[in-house]
Write an enzyme that holds these catalytic residues in place. Sequence first.
Site, PDB file in Angstrom:
ATOM      1  N   LYS A 118       3.492 -21.671   0.332  1.00 34.03           N
ATOM      2  CA  LYS A 118       3.602 -22.051  -1.070  1.00 34.03           C
ATOM      3  C   LYS A 118       5.027 -22.476  -1.404  1.00 34.03           C
ATOM      4  CE  LYS A 118      -0.206 -19.114  -2.630  1.00 34.03           C
ATOM      5  NZ  LYS A 118      -0.460 -18.383  -1.388  1.00 34.03           N
ATOM      6  N   GLU A 211       8.129 -16.609  -9.537  1.00 33.35           N
ATOM      7  CA  GLU A 211       8.138 -17.704 -10.497  1.00 33.35           C
ATOM      8  C   GLU A 211       7.941 -17.135 -11.894  1.00 33.35           C
ATOM      9  OE1 GLU A 211       4.992 -20.233  -9.137  1.00 33.35           O
ATOM     10  OE2 GLU A 211       3.462 -19.162 -10.288  1.00 33.35           O
ATOM     11  N   HIS A 246      -6.202 -11.112 -10.281  1.00 29.26           N
ATOM     12  CA  HIS A 246      -5.783 -12.474  -9.922  1.00 29.26           C
ATOM     13  C   HIS A 246      -6.799 -13.165  -9.026  1.00 29.26           C
ATOM     14  CE1 HIS A 246      -1.935 -11.497 -11.699  1.00 29.26           C
ATOM     15  NE2 HIS A 246      -1.813 -10.473 -10.894  1.00 29.26           N
ATOM     16  N   ARG A 303      -8.825 -26.164   2.474  1.00 28.11           N
ATOM     17  CA  ARG A 303     -10.120 -25.708   2.981  1.00 28.11           C
ATOM     18  C   ARG A 303     -11.170 -25.924   1.902  1.00 28.11           C
ATOM     19  NH1 ARG A 303     -10.538 -21.323  -0.284  1.00 28.11           N
ATOM     20  NH2 ARG A 303      -8.677 -20.040  -0.654  1.00 28.11           N
TER      21      ARG A 303
END
Length: 610
Positions: A118, A211, A246, A303
């Site tokens: 990421k 973040e 999440h 994917r």
Amino acid sequence: MTPITKLLVANRGEIAVRIIRACRELGMRSVAVYSDADARSLHVRLADEAVRIGPPPAAESYLRGDRIIAAAKGAGCDAIHPGYGFLAENADFAEAVAAAGLIFIGPPADAIRKMGSKIEARAIAQQAGVPVVPGMEIKNEELRIEKGSNFLNSSFSILNSIGFPLLIKASAGGGGRGMRVVASADEFGPALESARREARNAFGDDRVYVEKLIEQPRHIEVQVLGDAHGRLVHLFERECSIQRRHQKIVEETPSPFLDNALRRRMGEMAIALARAVNYVNAGTVEFIVDTQRSVYFLEMNTRLQVEHPITESVVVIKGERVERSALDLVQWQLRIARGEALSFGQDDVRQRGHAIECRITAEDPARGFLPVTGRITRVVEPVGFGVRVDSGVVGGSEVCPYYDSLLAKLIVHGETRGDAIRKMDAALRDYAIEGVTTNIAFLRDVVTHPAFRRGDTTTDFIERYFADWPASNAEAEHLEPPLSRRPSFNPWRQRNRFRVGGGELQPGADRSISRAPRRMAAVENRKSEIEDRIVAPMPGLIVDVLVKEGDEVARGATLAVLEAMKMETRLTAPAAGSVQRVNCVKGQTVERGQVLVELLGSQGSARQPT
């Protein structure tokens, strides 16, 4: 074109079943792999052949790429489909498959590697002109965490410039694992340690980044599909904002939040990012959208996605002879892998109607979505026009602690969003899984909640409206009667003396399918444990013990951390007291109900072990 006549499915559960059925429709033979825990599972029964690859833990079976490749070679396969999870986004595995002379059903290893981190994906997105959330990588050498303290290295003053709350995220993998919300600097150290540990256990990579936490965002993703001949299209968006831990549990398309201009712009962003890494095959670019409709890149999943069926339900290819969608993403994955070119371009695709997917999981929503294990004794799936079930279980299936809690996916399609909501409510009402606790009743409350019906679906939806479920929806129900109040005409639920195939029941016998009542079962499951004995809520692995005998603990303090079904569960003190005994150690495997920690409260003494 490169022929594919025999395919090995390197996965389990509902996605393995989904791929096996796609193989049948294309005339391919399928080979399943299984661990000892899955020897009698549905995907093993449906495949043309099956090969054992190891004991139940994923690290010794489904994550053993060498054994999977050996099984494919031994069975004479041409290709391997990884599904999602496990090795699906492992670039080294994709390269090993190719080196073995097999076709990997997915994107090139280079694209997987670039998007799999990421951290690197954020940099590529910025170069492609796609905005990202302000953040930074956390490097091991830059941070010192001392056990029992919340010390932050002074070089991390940048954290304050980003501002709290922050989100710690694992660089590798997905599914919400290795992710922690941090409200203040005092919470950062323990949260970082926990996120790294979970990421390392799930993905073998403990790199993380932080973040800025965008509050009340929407999680909206765009499906892309590309061939090896340079054609790349997007297949519109899916909104996946209804989440717990999440992790998504309800998805829909189109998003009720997007207008046509924003939908077009997000599609263009997704294509730009995919082109930046020469993407081929199916993939998904994920974004978060704030309340002001600002869009930020989140990650790219290289994917097939769990929620791909709702895209299949609404995307129509111009000129197709049938009214419904003729798009099968799994079949297109296989066709692209053998060299076919896409038969349509961006101007040929459109959306028709509205689709919703609910993930049916073996979890107890009344206990913090705690995963559960056990044997499923009976399954009754809903049927009807526009209703689809992708399932990996049947009566007799075992739900074990080694894998995630997903049992099945329920997908509905309607002409409008209102039609789809009513259809989903009816389908959930008709869905019965006996033997283990599931989230079906909870999902019914979600899709019939007034906030869901008006499209108020941000990622904090469950925290805002269902923090104390099942009681939390009672207030909303008196304001607006839920759809689920309508009488059911499902014959399985009628309380008469007739059962299909069973004739008349004797007086006093069970007159309907035994399913968890919509609210009662959840209330019963909320009975608290004996407060002076902390027990394992399910089988699992102790990944951390945070107390020792004699420690004074406050109410809510974490005593130990249990990992099971790919989730970490923090076991906390129900009241202030002192630790009398610690009966577990880090790395220990425990059984459900095993006493882990004994406490002495201010009003009593610790119970002696029995």
